[in-house]
Scaffold this motif. Structure first.
Motif, PDB file in Angstrom:
ATOM      1  N   ILE A  92     -33.443   1.722  12.798  1.00 27.65           N
ATOM      2  CA  ILE A  92     -32.125   1.699  12.155  1.00 27.65           C
ATOM      3  C   ILE A  92     -31.383   3.016  12.406  1.00 27.65           C
ATOM      4  O   ILE A  92     -30.195   3.027  12.760  1.00 27.65           O
ATOM      5  CB  ILE A  92     -32.267   1.470  10.632  1.00 27.65           C
ATOM      6  CG1 ILE A  92     -32.829   0.084  10.348  1.00 27.65           C
ATOM      7  CG2 ILE A  92     -30.917   1.672   9.917  1.00 27.65           C
ATOM      8  CD1 ILE A  92     -31.953  -1.066  10.790  1.00 27.65           C
ATOM      9  N   GLU A  93     -32.083   4.125  12.252  1.00 23.54           N
ATOM     10  CA  GLU A  93     -31.407   5.424  12.341  1.00 23.54           C
ATOM     11  C   GLU A  93     -31.010   5.783  13.772  1.00 23.54           C
ATOM     12  O   GLU A  93     -29.985   6.431  13.987  1.00 23.54           O
ATOM     13  CB  GLU A  93     -32.289   6.525  11.736  1.00 23.54           C
ATOM     14  CG  GLU A  93     -32.765   6.258  10.299  1.00 23.54           C
ATOM     15  CD  GLU A  93     -31.642   6.126   9.280  1.00 23.54           C
ATOM     16  OE1 GLU A  93     -30.486   6.419   9.613  1.00 23.54           O
ATOM     17  OE2 GLU A  93     -31.932   5.721   8.148  1.00 23.54           O
ATOM     18  N   GLN A  94     -31.798   5.362  14.762  1.00 23.59           N
ATOM     19  CA  GLN A  94     -31.356   5.599  16.142  1.00 23.59           C
ATOM     20  C   GLN A  94     -30.106   4.769  16.425  1.00 23.59           C
ATOM     21  O   GLN A  94     -29.231   5.193  17.183  1.00 23.59           O
ATOM     22  CB  GLN A  94     -32.475   5.330  17.158  1.00 23.59           C
ATOM     23  CG  GLN A  94     -32.995   3.896  17.211  1.00 23.59           C
ATOM     24  CD  GLN A  94     -32.121   2.926  17.982  1.00 23.59           C
ATOM     25  OE1 GLN A  94     -31.468   3.323  18.931  1.00 23.59           O
ATOM     26  NE2 GLN A  94     -32.112   1.669  17.561  1.00 23.59           N
ATOM     27  N   VAL A 106     -25.601  12.965  10.177  1.00 23.69           N
ATOM     28  CA  VAL A 106     -26.662  12.763   9.188  1.00 23.69           C
ATOM     29  C   VAL A 106     -27.577  11.619   9.625  1.00 23.69           C
ATOM     30  O   VAL A 106     -28.791  11.659   9.410  1.00 23.69           O
ATOM     31  CB  VAL A 106     -26.049  12.526   7.794  1.00 23.69           C
ATOM     32  CG1 VAL A 106     -27.116  12.113   6.789  1.00 23.69           C
ATOM     33  CG2 VAL A 106     -25.357  13.794   7.321  1.00 23.69           C
ATOM     34  N   GLU A 107     -26.998  10.590  10.268  1.00 24.30           N
ATOM     35  CA  GLU A 107     -27.850   9.518  10.806  1.00 24.30           C
ATOM     36  C   GLU A 107     -28.860  10.090  11.800  1.00 24.30           C
ATOM     37  O   GLU A 107     -30.017   9.664  11.852  1.00 24.30           O
ATOM     38  CB  GLU A 107     -27.003   8.439  11.490  1.00 24.30           C
ATOM     39  CG  GLU A 107     -26.019   7.715  10.579  1.00 24.30           C
ATOM     40  CD  GLU A 107     -26.659   7.118   9.350  1.00 24.30           C
ATOM     41  OE1 GLU A 107     -27.885   6.957   9.316  1.00 24.30           O
ATOM     42  OE2 GLU A 107     -25.928   6.825   8.398  1.00 24.30           O
ATOM     43  N   THR A 108     -28.408  11.050  12.594  1.00 24.11           N
ATOM     44  CA  THR A 108     -29.305  11.654  13.576  1.00 24.11           C
ATOM     45  C   THR A 108     -30.392  12.481  12.890  1.00 24.11           C
ATOM     46  O   THR A 108     -31.545  12.504  13.348  1.00 24.11           O
ATOM     47  CB  THR A 108     -28.504  12.508  14.571  1.00 24.11           C
ATOM     48  OG1 THR A 108     -27.512  11.677  15.168  1.00 24.11           O
ATOM     49  CG2 THR A 108     -29.393  13.063  15.666  1.00 24.11           C
ATOM     50  N   SER A 109     -30.049  13.124  11.781  1.00 23.47           N
ATOM     51  CA  SER A 109     -31.095  13.858  11.048  1.00 23.47           C
ATOM     52  C   SER A 109     -32.071  12.866  10.420  1.00 23.47           C
ATOM     53  O   SER A 109     -33.280  13.115  10.367  1.00 23.47           O
ATOM     54  CB  SER A 109     -30.487  14.809  10.013  1.00 23.47           C
ATOM     55  OG  SER A 109     -30.121  14.149   8.845  1.00 23.47           O
ATOM     56  N   HIS A 110     -31.554  11.705   9.965  1.00 25.57           N
ATOM     57  CA  HIS A 110     -32.460  10.645   9.476  1.00 25.57           C
ATOM     58  C   HIS A 110     -33.374  10.182  10.616  1.00 25.57           C
ATOM     59  O   HIS A 110     -34.578   9.980  10.427  1.00 25.57           O
ATOM     60  CB  HIS A 110     -31.664   9.447   8.972  1.00 25.57           C
ATOM     61  CG  HIS A 110     -30.860   9.704   7.740  1.00 25.57           C
ATOM     62  ND1 HIS A 110     -29.883   8.847   7.298  1.00 25.57           N
ATOM     63  CD2 HIS A 110     -30.883  10.727   6.842  1.00 25.57           C
ATOM     64  CE1 HIS A 110     -29.341   9.318   6.197  1.00 25.57           C
ATOM     65  NE2 HIS A 110     -29.923  10.454   5.900  1.00 25.57           N
ATOM     66  N   PHE A 111     -32.774   9.977  11.777  1.00 23.43           N
ATOM     67  CA  PHE A 111     -33.549   9.482  12.922  1.00 23.43           C
ATOM     68  C   PHE A 111     -34.694  10.433  13.254  1.00 23.43           C
ATOM     69  O   PHE A 111     -35.844  10.009  13.427  1.00 23.43           O
ATOM     70  CB  PHE A 111     -32.629   9.289  14.137  1.00 23.43           C
ATOM     71  CG  PHE A 111     -33.353   8.975  15.419  1.00 23.43           C
ATOM     72  CD1 PHE A 111     -34.376   8.032  15.443  1.00 23.43           C
ATOM     73  CD2 PHE A 111     -33.021   9.614  16.600  1.00 23.43           C
ATOM     74  CE1 PHE A 111     -35.052   7.737  16.626  1.00 23.43           C
ATOM     75  CE2 PHE A 111     -33.691   9.327  17.778  1.00 23.43           C
ATOM     76  CZ  PHE A 111     -34.713   8.394  17.792  1.00 23.43           C
TER      77      PHE A 111
END
Ligand SMILES: [Fe+2]
Length: 210
Positions: free
Chosen positions: A68-70, A98-103
């Motif tokens: 999901i995060e990628q 922030v999505e990339t930090s989640h990824f």
């Protein structure tokens, strides 16, 4: 509760020679997750045993979150290229980062998933550090995006988010398609899919004005 997780992001971010924006495709790290529907959360107390079943559920969650995060990591920079309004651009850049930090976090967590076979359904999590896996394509402590081709094959490799081509495989319609195939939206109404598809098409159609 019924996920079919595409783990090709794992090999995509380790490739030093390929990029989905050039039409390249990537093998999944966990092929079994594409061959059925698997829970990523215990559905009842019955899912708490045997040990390798509940661990397989946790492993599935780890790889699902990374998937999901990628997707988010590609979606926001893809949409940002179509934004004209600076506040819209601010929203896309601020959430996208922030999505990339989640990824990165979930990429690291997925790498901790122990190798096992779920005795209840045969789902296999292979040892990604041993043959025929292992090496730079699978090694679990490699979580930084490898440098790869970007913009032109003639330019030196660079570490980048991939894909990011406008309306390409990181676009809104492609993201909705991938997340639907993942099983994320199972049980949603037909109206939900109609509105979601419409929003995605409109987002992909946006082009930067001057
Ligand atoms: Fe996220």
């Amino acid at each position: 509760m019924q996920l079919t997780v595409d783990t090709s992001w794992w090999t995509r971010y380790r490739s030093r020679t390929q990029n989905p924006d050039f039409g390249d495709t990537f093998p999944p790290a966990i092929p079994g997750l594409l061959k059925g529907q698997f829970p990523a959360i215990p559905r009842s107390d019955a899912d708490l045993a045997p040990a390798n079943h509940i661990q397989a559920i946790a492993n599935t969650a780890g790889f699902h979150f990374g998937f999901i995060e990628q997707g988010g990591s590609s979606l926001y920079p893809t949409l940002a290229q179509g934004a004209t309004n600076l506040e819209v651009l601010r929203v896309l850049l601020s959430i996208g980062q922030v999505e990339t930090s989640h990824f990165q976090t979930w990429h690291d967590k997925a790498g901790n998933a122990p190798a096992l076979t779920d005795p209840t359904n045969g789902l296999v999590f292979p040892d990604l550090n041993a043959p025929p896996f292992g090496g730079e394509d699978f090694q679990t402590n490699l979580i930084m995006p490898e440098p790869t081709i970007f913009l032109s094959r003639s330019l030196p490799a660079v570490s980048i988010i991939r894909p990011t081509q406008i309306a390409g495989s990181g676009g809104a319609v492609a993201t909705v398609k991938a997340w639907t195939a993942d099983g994320l939206f199972i049980g949603q109404s037909p109206e939900f899919f109609t509105v979601l598809q419409q929003l995605a098409e409109q987002a992909d159609a946006a082009r930067r004005g001057f």
